[in-house]
Design an enzyme around this catalytic site. Structure first.
Site, PDB file in Angstrom:
ATOM      1  N   GLU A   1       0.830  -1.221   0.000  1.00 38.53           N
ATOM      2  CA  GLU A   1       0.000   0.000   0.000  1.00 38.53           C
ATOM      3  C   GLU A   1       0.857   1.259   0.000  1.00 38.53           C
ATOM      4  O   GLU A   1       1.718   1.432   0.868  1.00 38.53           O
ATOM      5  CB  GLU A   1      -0.916  -0.019   1.233  1.00 38.53           C
ATOM      6  CG  GLU A   1      -1.934   1.092   1.240  1.00 38.53           C
ATOM      7  CD  GLU A   1      -2.950   0.972   2.370  1.00 38.53           C
ATOM      8  OE1 GLU A   1      -3.293  -0.162   2.777  1.00 38.53           O
ATOM      9  OE2 GLU A   1      -3.386   2.017   2.861  1.00 38.53           O
TER      10      GLU A   1
ATOM     11  N   HIS B   1      -2.568  10.375  -0.251  1.00 37.99           N
ATOM     12  CA  HIS B   1      -2.576   9.000  -0.717  1.00 37.99           C
ATOM     13  C   HIS B   1      -2.521   8.959  -2.250  1.00 37.99           C
ATOM     14  O   HIS B   1      -1.725   8.243  -2.841  1.00 37.99           O
ATOM     15  CB  HIS B   1      -3.848   8.319  -0.214  1.00 37.99           C
ATOM     16  CG  HIS B   1      -3.910   6.866  -0.499  1.00 37.99           C
ATOM     17  ND1 HIS B   1      -3.087   5.967   0.134  1.00 37.99           N
ATOM     18  CD2 HIS B   1      -4.668   6.160  -1.347  1.00 37.99           C
ATOM     19  CE1 HIS B   1      -3.359   4.771  -0.320  1.00 37.99           C
ATOM     20  NE2 HIS B   1      -4.310   4.855  -1.223  1.00 37.99           N
TER      21      HIS B   1
ATOM     22  N   LYS C   1      -7.157  -1.066  11.564  1.00 36.11           N
ATOM     23  CA  LYS C   1      -6.543  -1.471  10.288  1.00 36.11           C
ATOM     24  C   LYS C   1      -5.368  -0.534  10.001  1.00 36.11           C
ATOM     25  O   LYS C   1      -4.324  -0.961   9.499  1.00 36.11           O
ATOM     26  CB  LYS C   1      -7.588  -1.428   9.175  1.00 36.11           C
ATOM     27  CG  LYS C   1      -7.146  -2.043   7.862  1.00 36.11           C
ATOM     28  CD  LYS C   1      -6.437  -1.061   6.954  1.00 36.11           C
ATOM     29  CE  LYS C   1      -6.035  -1.711   5.635  1.00 36.11           C
ATOM     30  NZ  LYS C   1      -5.256  -0.822   4.772  1.00 36.11           N
TER      31      LYS C   1
ATOM     32  N   ASP D   1       4.744 -14.340  11.971  1.00 36.52           N
ATOM     33  CA  ASP D   1       3.455 -14.943  11.641  1.00 36.52           C
ATOM     34  C   ASP D   1       2.409 -13.828  11.752  1.00 36.52           C
ATOM     35  O   ASP D   1       1.874 -13.553  12.841  1.00 36.52           O
ATOM     36  CB  ASP D   1       3.172 -16.085  12.628  1.00 36.52           C
ATOM     37  CG  ASP D   1       1.859 -16.797  12.324  1.00 36.52           C
ATOM     38  OD1 ASP D   1       1.009 -16.200  11.639  1.00 36.52           O
ATOM     39  OD2 ASP D   1       1.695 -17.932  12.794  1.00 36.52           O
TER      40      ASP D   1
HETATM   41  C1  MEV Z   1      -6.000   2.850   5.142  1.00 32.22           C
HETATM   42  O1  MEV Z   1      -5.192   1.770   4.760  1.00 32.22           O
HETATM   43  C2  MEV Z   1      -6.012   3.016   6.646  1.00 32.22           C
HETATM   44  C3  MEV Z   1      -6.970   4.076   7.170  1.00 32.22           C
HETATM   45  O2  MEV Z   1      -8.298   3.814   6.682  1.00 32.22           O
HETATM   46  C4  MEV Z   1      -6.927   3.990   8.660  1.00 32.22           C
HETATM   47  C5  MEV Z   1      -7.965   4.863   9.350  1.00 32.22           C
HETATM   48  O3  MEV Z   1      -9.047   5.103   8.796  1.00 32.22           O
HETATM   49  O4  MEV Z   1      -7.686   5.254  10.513  1.00 32.22           O
HETATM   50  C6  MEV Z   1      -6.606   5.437   6.675  1.00 32.22           C
END
Ligand code: MEV
Length: 417
Positions: free
Chosen positions: A82, A373, A259, A275
């Site tokens: 990513e 991004h 995430k 792992d």
């Molecule tokens: C994207 O890979 C991760 C985010 O969605 C995390 C978040 O929303 O805090 C930007």
């Protein structure tokens, strides 16, 4: 002491970056050759690792700069597909440096093994197992001379009664200090090793004998202060806290928030051969430990109005054994990090998770994530549109400038050029 705050690292070419990393980490010529060898393993090596091999799938490996953890500087290898994750980690680490970087602490590397006993009179079995604790530990420890010699190995036996739909069962748990290994294999071996004696003393029937990936005795926790001036105006700091409170209260937001934490955690875990499924599974279970899924990090303001972040996550990682000993690229990544113990590695991974979360919620609570991004993602898009190297910069900057990043747009610009 080497300094990981390397100005404009992202603007350097591959040779220059490798040269910097080489001198920072004391890499050998062979190590740098491995870095250049795009993947690090041969078909034969891959074919020995898993079954039915037809190829090798590689990921981009980048270096996050600026990390200071417990007073020590680190260049952090991150393997991830990513875009913007590595840049975001480096940026957050740069801001955190102003107040000393990340202060992290790891528990001892305690692994938990579980032995499931069925068809047993639990009331009488528990005291029998507990009475035989020393003998059980002795059997378990006979399975690893190495851990025993280091004063590590199986330390404690506990029992729990578990009511299930298929009846009440006895679960015997083995607590093992696995040292610098991730420890799955030795935990499973010890569980299998004590099972016959458990059957003998309880009269029950042992079914499962396996490690628990819910590594609650192997937590990493820590904190960092992010300077309010560096973050921007006071409103952004307050908005980051509002963003955190959203995650703290709503599982739908918390999963995405976590995430973001995992973007950092897993990228370092990938590069150091961990792992990752075990880390993910434990983290999400830990996020639900109070009955409701919530944020793995916490954010607040200090008296000066700076932003303070905290993280606490299970971190079952190792620097010896398994793929860490055999994969040349992973060996080099571990060397770049320069970690001397699994606990030290856990601290860095936790710090990168916190850094990543900071960058994500900072962007979300200000300009939004798409601007930064897409700027970084534009290159991927241009590549998939077949833009040649000599037209790359022009196509990317026009897509960003015109706020239109897509394969169609890239092709359109290319045609014009
Ligand atoms: C994207 O890979 C991760 C985010 O969605 C995390 C978040 O929303 O805090 C930007």
């Amino acid at each position: 002491m080497p300094d990981s705050s390397i100005p404009k690292f992202h603007e350097k070419n591959r040779e220059e970056r490798i040269k910097i990393v080489k001198s920072f980490a004391g890499l050998s010529k062979e190590d740098t050759e491995i870095l250049k060898n795009n993947g690090g393993i041969s078909f034969d090596e891959a074919n020995h690792m898993v079954e039915n091999v037809v190829g090798i799938l590689s990921l981009p490996l980048g270096i996050a700069t600026n990390f200071k953890v417990n007073g020590k500087d680190y260049l952090v290898p991150m393997a991830i597909e990513e875009s913007s994750v590595i840049a975001a980690a480096s940026k957050a680490a740069k801001i955190a440096r102003k107040h000393g970087g990340f202060t992290m602490k790891s528990d001892e590397s305690y692994s938990i093994g579980q032995v499931q006993v069925l068809d047993v009179d639990i009331k009488s079995a528990i005291p029998k197992v507990m009475k035989a604790s020393n003998k059980l530990l002795e059997i378990a420890n006979s399975k690893s001379k190495t851990l025993s010699k280091m004063g590590k190995g199986a330390k404690k036996i506990t029992c729990k009664k578990l009511k299930t739909k298929s009846g009440t069962m006895l679960i015997v748990e083995l607590l093992i200090d696995v040292g610098d290994a991730m420890g799955a294999n030795i935990t499973n071996t010890m569980c299998e090793g004590i099972a016959p004696f458990i059957e003998e003393i309880t009269g029950g029937r042992v079914l499962l004998r396996i490690l628990s990936n819910y590594s609650t005795r192997r937590l990493v926790r820590g904190t960092a202060v992010f300077d309010k001036e560096e973050i921007g105006d006071k409103q952004v700091v307050d908005n980051i806290i509002h963003a955190y409170e959203f995650a703290a209260s709503d599982p739908y937001r918390a999963v995405t928030h976590n995430k973001g934490v995992m973007n950092g955690v897993i990228a370092v875990a990938n590069s150091t051969g961990q792992d990752t499924r075990a880390i993910e599974a434990a983290s999400h279970a830990y996020a639900s430990r109070n009955g409701k899924y919530t944020s793995l990090t916490r954010w607040k303001k200090d008296k000066q109005g700076n932003l303070v972040g905290e993280i606490e996550v299970p971190m079952s990682v190792g620097i010896v054994g398994g793929i860490v000993n055999v994969h040349p690229m992973i060996k080099v990544c571990t060397k770049i990090l320069g970690v001397k113990s699994a606990k030290e590695l856990g601290c860095i991974i936790g710090a990168v998770g916190l850094a990543q979360n900071f960058s994500a919620i900072r962007a979300l609570a200000s300009e939004g994530i798409q601007k930064g991004h897409m700027k970084l993602h534009a290159k991927n898009i241009a590549l998939s549109a077949g833009v040649p190297k000599n037209k790359m910069n022009e196509v990317v900057s026009r897509m960003v400038k015109e706020d239109s990043v897509s394969v169609t747009k890239a092709k359109e610009i290319l045609k014009e050029l």
